[in-house]
Motif scaffolding. Structure first.
Motif, short mmCIF file in Angstrom:
data_model
loop_
_atom_site.label_atom_id
_atom_site.label_comp_id
_atom_site.label_asym_id
_atom_site.label_seq_id
_atom_site.Cartn_x
_atom_site.Cartn_y
_atom_site.Cartn_z
N ARG A 117 3.45 0.82 -4.68
CA ARG A 117 4.87 0.75 -4.93
C ARG A 117 5.23 0.32 -6.50
N THR A 118 4.50 -0.67 -6.92
CA THR A 118 4.98 -1.03 -8.29
C THR A 118 3.33 -1.05 -9.20
N TRP A 137 7.38 -11.88 -6.99
CA TRP A 137 7.31 -13.11 -6.02
C TRP A 137 7.84 -14.15 -6.58
N GLN A 171 -8.14 -6.39 -6.63
CA GLN A 171 -9.63 -6.95 -6.34
C GLN A 171 -10.30 -6.20 -5.20
N THR A 197 -0.63 -3.24 -4.69
CA THR A 197 -1.58 -3.33 -5.63
C THR A 197 -1.12 -4.49 -6.40
N SER A 231 -2.69 -8.90 -7.37
CA SER A 231 -3.98 -9.41 -7.79
C SER A 231 -5.07 -9.15 -6.59
N THR A 232 -4.49 -9.24 -5.31
CA THR A 232 -5.55 -9.24 -4.19
C THR A 232 -5.82 -7.81 -3.97
N LYS A 245 4.77 -10.30 -14.30
CA LYS A 245 4.21 -10.69 -12.77
C LYS A 245 2.91 -11.36 -13.28
N GLY A 298 0.65 -9.50 -0.34
CA GLY A 298 1.15 -10.96 -0.77
C GLY A 298 1.76 -11.79 0.18
N ASP A 328 -9.16 -16.36 -10.36
CA ASP A 328 -8.90 -15.86 -11.73
C ASP A 328 -8.94 -16.92 -12.78
O1 N01 Z 1 0.39 -10.31 -3.64
P1 N01 Z 1 1.65 -9.42 -4.68
P2 N01 Z 1 -1.14 -10.62 -3.95
N1 N01 Z 1 5.64 -1.52 0.60
O2 N01 Z 1 2.93 -10.08 -4.24
C1 N01 Z 1 3.06 -4.53 -2.31
C2 N01 Z 1 -2.62 -15.07 -6.59
N2 N01 Z 1 -3.78 -14.65 -6.40
O3 N01 Z 1 -1.57 -11.14 -2.76
O4 N01 Z 1 5.22 -5.01 -6.58
C3 N01 Z 1 4.68 -1.33 -0.09
O5 N01 Z 1 1.45 -10.29 -6.14
C4 N01 Z 1 3.79 -5.18 -3.70
O6 N01 Z 1 4.49 -4.19 -4.44
P3 N01 Z 1 5.89 -4.67 -5.31
C5 N01 Z 1 -1.93 -14.63 -7.71
O7 N01 Z 1 -1.12 -15.69 -8.07
C6 N01 Z 1 -4.79 -14.85 -7.10
O8 N01 Z 1 -1.73 -9.56 -4.48
O9 N01 Z 1 6.65 -5.81 -4.38
N3 N01 Z 1 4.05 -2.03 -1.27
C7 N01 Z 1 2.64 -5.44 -4.67
O10 N01 Z 1 2.07 -4.50 -5.04
C8 N01 Z 1 -1.20 -13.63 -7.26
O11 N01 Z 1 -0.28 -13.01 -7.85
C9 N01 Z 1 -6.12 -14.07 -7.18
O12 N01 Z 1 6.73 -3.37 -5.45
C10 N01 Z 1 4.47 -3.38 -0.56
C11 N01 Z 1 1.55 -5.97 -3.43
O13 N01 Z 1 1.95 -5.54 -2.10
C12 N01 Z 1 -0.69 -14.08 -5.77
O14 N01 Z 1 -1.71 -14.52 -5.17
C13 N01 Z 1 -6.36 -13.17 -6.28
C14 N01 Z 1 5.29 -3.76 0.30
C15 N01 Z 1 2.02 -7.49 -3.27
O15 N01 Z 1 1.47 -8.23 -4.29
C16 N01 Z 1 -0.10 -13.05 -4.83
O16 N01 Z 1 -1.28 -11.60 -5.14
C17 N01 Z 1 -5.44 -12.72 -5.33
C18 N01 Z 1 6.03 -2.84 1.00
N4 N01 Z 1 6.66 -2.97 2.13
C19 N01 Z 1 -4.25 -13.37 -5.38
N5 N01 Z 1 5.43 -5.38 0.17
C20 N01 Z 1 -7.08 -14.35 -8.14
O17 N01 Z 1 -7.30 -15.63 -8.32
C21 N01 Z 1 4.65 -5.55 -0.61
N6 N01 Z 1 3.97 -4.51 -1.32
C22 N01 Z 1 -7.57 -13.44 -8.83
#
Ligand code: N01
Length: 557
Positions: free
Chosen positions: A218-219, A503, A201, A195, A197-198, A337, A389, A67
């Protein structure tokens, strides 16, 4: 120190280096280059993967893209590298980032000093010898005066321990441990949990081939269109002709991006003007949206205006009113977030083969052999994707088996949350440096900018130590406590801690201490503080030299 040589000396039958660096992503590669090629030290990188790339080596999930804008997601220490490499799109895709890092590794001839396919299983400080003894899963132990962790902030996958997970008869994958051969979703019933960033996408890409995609949310989350596009020849030429200016902007900006946050405040303009500004920012896309006003993360009422605008966009895009309502049921201020950016995320819910389950209304009860069971019923699935995540910022460090002075483990020292000075060192762990560690801007910043600053600071520090015959450096407890207080103070001056499930706070991992981990005071300010500390003879650190009796004597007290 072995000047200009890359072969290790032997001591007690074990290879001895000046420095062992753990991880071959952006940080480890640059650290190796500086220590080996600038300081002439004998340095070795140990890397778990069989190629360079760090987090980008592992995160090969569908739609994986950065991003940060590609022209800023590069090393800026070398004009030559910047001029030679060409990015193809506004935001680089994962394979292109891995190609870029391989290009750099080959250009700088780094791979000969990287030991791939090797996992560090322990790193123990031997006080008598003033050496770190680093053991690996191939049964070897090497030693080094300096231990540098370059393990990344988002490298430790968080796979939730949902009851019944192992009974599932289909396949499941975590996005951060994606199979290199890819996953074929054609004709499959797919369930995606998460839901962030990952997940945001992955949804539109998985939806293209899956028979059906059920997203378990969840959120609810904000998301801004990336407005990704191929880069024009003009832009590419402009980026190469304006390296100094881009570098300067990134260094001056709060988050290390190639644009500055606008100085105006939300309520300096009328509601109509504000709407126009947000519309324009939505069209421009990406993280620039957050830079529309300077008080979005400081004033809740100001933040509400952006939050309301973004929620209204969900309502405009998503046709099914119940799905739109669930997607817009966001419970935290905008950008508290990490704000995702997307390509067709909300639009994907207009497809017949995509549906949303709101886990706040109907939580997951268990995973069965057939799929995911919520309080509302069972969803039959062939594949589950965990986009859940990471155990961020501390997870990868605490898995290294680090043991400092007097046998104190890092896990014990950080029991109540991470404690560092400047995010770079912990008291009781002499000569150990944590690149973009907790307490540094890291994940609140365009990562390569944060990485270059830390890596260069460490190289300068080690150069000073080697020149002055210093044996060890470590921060005082007082400096660490002062820094932890400062990190909390600057975070609490913003809205960031208001996202209680973030996180950034460690809240996504059960049992993890709730501490706001990154430094929210801004990259430019942080750089100034680090520079001043060094200029004042490493204020807050104790630099010591061994005397004839091998007793450590402080030289900068
Ligand atoms: O992880 P996250 P990510 N039951 O922790 C849900 C970088 N990044 O991999 O919010 C159900 O943000 C959790 O729900 P909640 C970037 O810095 C960058 O997406 O905890 N749901 C959430 O929705 C980013 O912030 C890029 O309630 C559960 C999701 O899983 C960081 O990496 C791309 C659960 C986790 O979201 C992490 O992103 C990708 C459960 N037991 C990542 N546990 C780019 O450069 C977790 N969740 C664009």
């Amino acid at each position: 120190m072995t000047i200009g040589s890359t072969s290790a000396a032997k001591r007690d039958g074990a290879a001895q280096y000046d420095a062992v660096i753990i991880g071959a992503g952006f940080s480890g590669m640059y650290q190796l280059h500086l220590l080996r090629d600038r300081l002439g030290l004998n340095a070795r990188v140990i890397e778990r993967g069989d190629g360079v790339g760090g987090t980008w080596y592992w995160n090969r999930y569908p739609g994986a893209r950065c991003d940060s804008e590609s022209h800023s997601y590069s090393y800026y220490f070398s004009d030559e590298l910047l001029k030679e490499w060409e990015w193809s799109e506004r935001y680089p895709q994962q394979p292109e980032i891995v190609r870029y890092l391989n290009f750099v590794a080959d250009k700088l001839d780094l791979k000969r000093d990287i030991q791939f396919d090797t996992t560090v299983t322990g790193a123990v400080y031997d006080e008598k010898a003033n050496l770190w003894r680093v053991s690996t899963d191939d049964g070897e132990t090497v030693s080094a005066k300096y231990l540098i962790t370059a393990v990344g902030c988002l490298s430790s996958a968080n796979v939730p321990d949902i009851p019944g997970r192992d009974t599932f008869k289909g396949k499941w994958y975590h996005t951060g441990q994606w199979p290199h051969e890819g996953v074929d979703f054609t004709g499959k019933r797919v369930g995606q949990i998460g839901t962030g960033s990952t997940g945001i996408q992955a949804v539109p890409v998985i939806a293209e081939t899956a028979k059906h995609l059920t997203v378990f949310q969840r959120t609810a989350n904000y998301s801004i269109p990336a407005q990704n596009h191929p880069l024009s020849a003009e832009f590419k030429a402009w980026a190469k002709e304006n390296i100094d200016e881009i570098r300067q902007t990134m260094r001056a900006s709060t988050n290390g991006h190639p644009f500055l946050i606008n100085e105006r405040k939300v309520f300096d303009v009328s509601a109509e003007e504000r709407r126009k500004i947000y519309e324009k920012a939505w069209e421009v896309g990406g993280l620039r949206f957050r830079a529309s006003f300077n008080d979005l993360l400081l004033d809740k009422a100001a933040n509400d205006t952006a939050a309301d605008f973004l929620k209204s966009k969900i309502g405009e895009i998503v046709k099914d009113p119940v799905t739109a309502k669930n997607l817009a049921a966001i419970d935290h201020p905008f950008a508290t977030k990490r704000p995702p950016i997307d390509t067709g995320y909300f639009e994907a819910y207009n497809r017949d083969n995509v549906s949303l389950v709101n886990l706040r209304d109907t939580p997951i009860v268990e995973i069965t052999e057939n799929g995911v069971k919520t309080t509302d019923g069972e969803y039959e699935l062939d594949i589950i994707v965990f986009a859940t995540g990471f155990d961020a910022m501390t997870g990868s460090l605490l898995k290294l088996g680090i043991v400092g002075r007097d046998g104190v483990t890092l896990n014990k020292a950080w029991e109540a949350g991470p404690r560092t000075y400047l995010g770079i060192q912990a008291a009781g762990f002499p000569n150990m440096f944590t690149i973009t560690g907790p307490g540094s801007p890291s994940v609140l910043c365009n990562m390569p900018v944060a990485i270059e600053q830390h890596v260069e600071w460490v190289a300068d520090c080690i150069e000073t130590m080697e020149k002055d015959g210093i044996d060890r450096i470590e921060p005082t407890e007082e400096a660490v406590t002062g820094w932890v207080d400062h990190v909390n103070e600057v975070a609490n001056a913003t809205l960031l801690p208001q996202a209680g499930h973030s996180w950034y706070l460690g809240a996504n991992v059960p049992g993890k201490p709730r501490v706001f981990m990154p430094y929210a005071g801004g990259m430019a300010r942080f750089r100034g503080i680090c520079d001043e500390v060094a200029e004042k003879g490493y204020e807050g650190f104790v630099l010591s030299r061994d005397n004839a009796d091998s007793q450590a004597e402080a030289v900068n007290a």
